[in-house]
Design a protein around this motif. Structure first.
Motif, short mmCIF file in Angstrom:
data_model
loop_
_atom_site.label_atom_id
_atom_site.label_comp_id
_atom_site.label_asym_id
_atom_site.label_seq_id
_atom_site.Cartn_x
_atom_site.Cartn_y
_atom_site.Cartn_z
N GLY A 71 0.79 -1.22 0.00
CA GLY A 71 0.00 0.00 0.00
C GLY A 71 0.83 1.27 0.00
O GLY A 71 0.27 2.38 -0.08
N ASP A 72 2.14 1.13 0.05
CA ASP A 72 3.02 2.31 -0.05
C ASP A 72 2.78 3.08 -1.35
O ASP A 72 3.07 4.28 -1.42
CB ASP A 72 4.50 1.89 0.00
N ILE A 73 2.28 2.41 -2.36
CA ILE A 73 2.09 3.04 -3.67
C ILE A 73 1.15 4.24 -3.62
O ILE A 73 1.15 5.06 -4.54
CB ILE A 73 1.57 2.03 -4.72
N TYR A 74 0.40 4.38 -2.55
CA TYR A 74 -0.56 5.49 -2.44
C TYR A 74 0.03 6.70 -1.71
O TYR A 74 -0.70 7.68 -1.47
CB TYR A 74 -1.83 5.01 -1.74
N PHE A 75 1.33 6.64 -1.38
CA PHE A 75 1.96 7.73 -0.63
C PHE A 75 3.20 8.24 -1.36
O PHE A 75 3.75 7.56 -2.22
CB PHE A 75 2.34 7.25 0.78
N ASP A 76 3.64 9.43 -0.98
CA ASP A 76 4.77 10.07 -1.65
C ASP A 76 6.12 9.59 -1.11
O ASP A 76 7.11 9.60 -1.84
CB ASP A 76 4.69 11.58 -1.51
N GLU A 77 6.18 9.23 0.15
CA GLU A 77 7.40 8.69 0.74
C GLU A 77 7.03 7.85 1.95
O GLU A 77 5.98 8.06 2.57
CB GLU A 77 8.39 9.79 1.15
N VAL A 78 7.90 6.90 2.26
CA VAL A 78 7.66 5.97 3.37
C VAL A 78 8.99 5.75 4.08
O VAL A 78 10.05 5.68 3.45
CB VAL A 78 7.09 4.63 2.85
N PHE A 79 8.92 5.59 5.40
CA PHE A 79 10.11 5.33 6.20
C PHE A 79 10.20 3.85 6.55
O PHE A 79 9.20 3.19 6.84
CB PHE A 79 10.07 6.17 7.49
#
Length: 249
Positions: A71-79
């Motif tokens: 689901g990271d694909i729906y955000f601009d950056e992930v930690f």
């Protein structure tokens, strides 16, 4: 698509259940909100989150496995912890997932490093990052100080996978778990990646005892275990209510 079901657990914490396959969490502070794991990626998790809060978002993956990061694909950056970034890259190359990304015109966002000792300030709520290699080498815990809640992903749960190539041995995991036992004094409850309700922090003690049983060779009643990559062994403990999966050899 309405796979993700949201349940408010306390004034600050929302559980997101992705069709019973994995859990994500939303922690809402006064100034920012924190998304912990993004699940399987079939449904727009950012839209789900935005239905709860309009605050700016920080997104953190507890580890690099597909059911926690797609689901990271729906955000601009992930930690994510750097030790799991290569694992996440591999899981982002699964054929079915790549086809789904292409179909939707989406891609995985940049991964930013988060490390042991880092602190996330949400405004009135503070989250500490604790590195706990075991299930994967980059697994992290997130301690919500004010609510005394520990988010553990798959690192501490009642069905722990240690049979994977990226997993630690039971002996090594016991050592790192012992180093995290101070968290029992700072948290009362655990929320993990496959059960969306509070469990007592004593789960850490019960898991430790299960690991000790395994290390001592108390495996006479262990059973075979099958999963997508082959076979392993399953050790039950805590009266059969919990399991540790470990390599056959």
């Amino acid at each position: 698509m309405n796979r993700i079901k949201v349940e408010q657990l306390n004034p600050h914490i929302f559980a997101m259940d992705d069709a019973g396959e994995s859990m994500g969490y939303l922690v809402v502070g006064e100034q920012k909100a924190l998304v912990i794991d993004t699940m399987n990626g079939y449904e727009d998790v950012q839209a789900v989150v935005k239905s709860v809060t309009a605050l700016p978002l920080t997104v953190v993956n507890t580890h690099g496995h597909c059911d926690h990061i797609h689901g990271d694909i729906y955000f601009d950056e992930v930690f994510m912890h750097p030790a799991d970034m290569e694992l996440a890259r591999q899981h982002a190359q699964f054929e079915e997932f790549v086809a789904r990304m292409e179909e939707r015109g989406l891609r995985m966002p940049p991964l930013r490093p988060i490390r042991h000792g880092d602190v996330i300030d949400l405004g009135g709520l503070t989250v500490d990052i604790v590195h706990l290699p075991g299930h994967t080498q980059g697994s992290i815990l997130l301690l919500l100080q004010e609510d005394r809640v520990l988010f553990t992903g798959d690192a501490i749960n009642t069905h722990l996978w240690l049979q994977l190539e990226e997993s630690s041995s039971p002996q090594d995991f016991l050592q790192t778990l012992d180093g995290a036992m101070y968290l029992k004094d700072r948290a009362d409850y655990i929320l993990h990646g496959h059960y969306g309700h509070f469990l007592p922090i004593t789960l850490m003690d019960r898991l430790r005892e299960g690991l000790l049983q395994l290390i001592r060779g108390e495996t006479q009643e262990d059973t075979d275990y099958s999963y997508f990559a082959g076979g392993a062994r399953q050790h039950s403990y805590d009266g059969g209510k919990a399991q540790i999966i470990y390599p056959e050899n």
